[in-house]
Design an enzyme around this catalytic site. Structure first.
Site, PDB file in Angstrom:
ATOM      1  N   SER A 180       0.729  -1.197   0.039  1.00  0.00           N
ATOM      2  CA  SER A 180       0.009   0.012   0.081  1.00  0.00           C
ATOM      3  C   SER A 180       1.088   1.290  -0.147  1.00  0.00           C
ATOM      4  CB  SER A 180      -0.881  -0.184   1.049  1.00  0.00           C
ATOM      5  OG  SER A 180      -0.205  -0.268   2.334  1.00  0.00           O
ATOM      6  N   HIS A 208      -5.544  -3.893  -1.975  1.00  0.00           N
ATOM      7  CA  HIS A 208      -5.360  -2.999  -2.886  1.00  0.00           C
ATOM      8  C   HIS A 208      -5.331  -3.748  -4.671  1.00  0.00           C
ATOM      9  CE1 HIS A 208      -4.701   0.697  -1.201  1.00  0.00           C
ATOM     10  NE2 HIS A 208      -4.091   0.130  -0.117  1.00  0.00           N
ATOM     11  N   LYS A 239     -12.193  -0.502  -1.060  1.00  0.00           N
ATOM     12  CA  LYS A 239     -11.239   0.344  -1.891  1.00  0.00           C
ATOM     13  C   LYS A 239     -12.005   0.336  -3.188  1.00  0.00           C
ATOM     14  CE  LYS A 239      -7.527  -0.215   1.441  1.00  0.00           C
ATOM     15  NZ  LYS A 239      -6.618  -0.981   1.985  1.00  0.00           N
TER      16      LYS A 239
HETATM   17  C1  PLP Z   1      -6.871  -1.012   3.324  1.00  0.00           C
HETATM   18  C2  PLP Z   1      -6.287  -2.471   3.637  1.00  0.00           C
HETATM   19  C3  PLP Z   1      -6.883  -3.500   4.582  1.00  0.00           C
HETATM   20  C4  PLP Z   1      -7.989  -2.798   5.409  1.00  0.00           C
HETATM   21  O1  PLP Z   1      -9.275  -3.100   4.615  1.00  0.00           O
HETATM   22  P1  PLP Z   1     -10.613  -2.325   5.240  1.00  0.00           P
HETATM   23  O2  PLP Z   1     -11.549  -2.868   4.269  1.00  0.00           O
HETATM   24  O3  PLP Z   1     -10.398  -0.920   4.969  1.00  0.00           O
HETATM   25  O4  PLP Z   1     -10.633  -2.450   6.498  1.00  0.00           O
HETATM   26  C5  PLP Z   1      -6.386  -4.766   4.889  1.00  0.00           C
HETATM   27  N1  PLP Z   1      -5.188  -4.925   3.958  1.00  0.00           N
HETATM   28  C6  PLP Z   1      -4.522  -4.252   3.401  1.00  0.00           C
HETATM   29  C7  PLP Z   1      -3.381  -4.732   2.612  1.00  0.00           C
HETATM   30  C8  PLP Z   1      -4.925  -2.822   2.862  1.00  0.00           C
HETATM   31  O5  PLP Z   1      -4.400  -2.134   2.193  1.00  0.00           O
END
Ligand code: PLP
Length: 391
Positions: A180, A208, A239
């Site tokens: 990320s 992502h 996302k």
């Molecule tokens: C954003 C993210 C999460 C969390 O996901 P949410 O649905 O926003 O709680 C988990 N793992 C990774 C790698 C992320 O980038």
């Protein structure tokens, strides 16, 4: 009387280091252009990769689900909180991912907590990339499993960890699919090969990569054509998918186990029907509108090439997550502030989220950015970058 004075020194320290940030309150919904204190700002920091938060099909599905089922689900999944819409979402997701089963959680964060916290015991070992997401790190902390961390994408170190892990009941290799902060992709084919050689489980967090990598945005397993060789895929609905939620895609046995053992699944109310309905609608949009992911990638290629031509350092980026590496934390935050003055929101990201000398602004390109938007951003980045001596 008791109070929280003991917390103040830490806040003061953040202020001293320029890392204290009040929340930015936006006056409009997620999209390329957002209202901030009466100004129209181009934003390049949201995870709304495909613009689905505003897609008519998602809005319609949410409204219909509220009409049909009401606002909340009223219970945890294991009591009266599994409604038809939750089941439909899991079936659609399993067909989309090509796995035996899926299980939906309230968020990606609680998905990792629920899975890692339940499948790992004191006789197991978990082997984790050093740059994995906080929710993976916290999920691992919930277990009594033995822990090993390998340097970012270092396959030799990963193999060393696997070699030393023969005596454990199970070995679980866990990695982000797309990282990320740097926007680079995990070397999944090599990880899978090593795991097969050492009889290890492969766990990929595709937060992502969901909606971004692979055909129709099916994720990193599809991108590398590793179907059937990745044991646990975690996806997020928060996302690119445009709503909120997370899921495990894997075997029916694993699903059955998690339904009985994953604490974040068992002890927290299920998604509101409208949220599940948006997830379902979004997967259908992904299948019927491949032009969205195509647009995302053509925008990304155009933008990163232009940034590099201008002389910016985009680090390891190979996805729509594009960091501009600045260096020290104060300089990175100064760059972010200068861009906001110019009408561009690009989040500054500094230590401890990234290494002390790797402060950056992080840009996320979306399918909804037009060519004019991208050129506006490039122009502002060039101006601010030259003013601050970054290029
Ligand atoms: C954003 C993210 C999460 C969390 O996901 P949410 O649905 O926003 O709680 C988990 N793992 C990774 C790698 C992320 O980038």
């Amino acid at each position: 009387m008791a109070n929280f004075d003991y917390l103040s020194p830490e806040l003061e320290q953040l202020k001293k280091e320029g890392r204290y940030r009040p929340l930015t309150v936006w006056d409009s919904g997620s999209g390329p252009w957002m209202m901030l204190n009466g100004r129209k700002i181009l934003q390049m920091s949201s995870n709304n990769y495909l613009g689905l938060t505003n897609h008519p099909e998602l809005k319609k599905a949410a409204i219909e689900a509220i009409e049909t089922y009401g606002a909340g689900s009223g219970s945890v999944r294991t009591i009266t909180g599994t409604l038809r819409i939750h089941d439909e979402l899991e079936q659609e997701l399993a067909a989309f991912k090509g796995t035996e089963a899926t299980l939906v959680f309230q968020s990606g964060f609680t998905t990792n907590q629920g899975i890692l916290g339940s499948i790992l015991g004191p006789d197991d070992v978990v082997i984790s990339d050093e740059l994995n997401h906080a929710s993976i790190i916290d999920g691992i902390r919930l277990t009594k499993a033995h822990r090993k961390v390998y340097a970012h994408k270092d396959l030799d170190q990963l193999e060393q960890c696997l070699k030393e892990s023969g005596n454990f009941r199970s070995r679980v290799v866990v990695t982000d699919g797309v990282f990320s902060m740097d926007g680079d992709i995990a070397p999944l084919p090599q990880i899978v090969e090593l795991a097969e050689r050492y009889d290890a489980i492969v766990y990929v967090d595709d937060a992502h990569a969901s909606g971004v990598l692979g055909r129709h945005g099916k994720g990193s397993t599809d991108h590398f054509n590793l179907h059937g060789r990745v044991h646990i895929q975690v996806g997020t609905l928060s996302k690119a998918i445009g709503a909120v939620g997370g899921y495990m895609a894997g075997s029916q046995l694993l699903k059955d186990y998690l339904i009985h053992k994953a604490r974040s699944f068992l002890f927290s109310t299920s998604q509101p029907p409208a949220v599940a309905a948006m997830g379902l609608a979004a997967i259908r949009v992904l299948k019927s509108s491949p032009e969205l992911t195509e647009r995302l990638w053509s925008n990304t290629d155009y933008f990163r090439t232009r940034l590099n031509t201008l002389g910016f350092d985009t680090g390891m980026s190979e996805t729509p997550i594009i960091p501009i590496i600045v260096g020290n934390p104060a300089a990175a935050m100064q760059f972010s502030d200068a861009l906001l003055e110019e009408g561009l929101f690009a989040q500054g990201i500094v230590y401890p989220t990234v290494a002390m000398d790797k402060g950056r602004v992080r840009l996320i390109i979306t399918a909804s950015h037009t060519e004019d938007d991208l050129n506006f951003a490039l122009d502002r980045l060039e101006r601010a970058g030259k003013r601050l001596g970054l290029i």
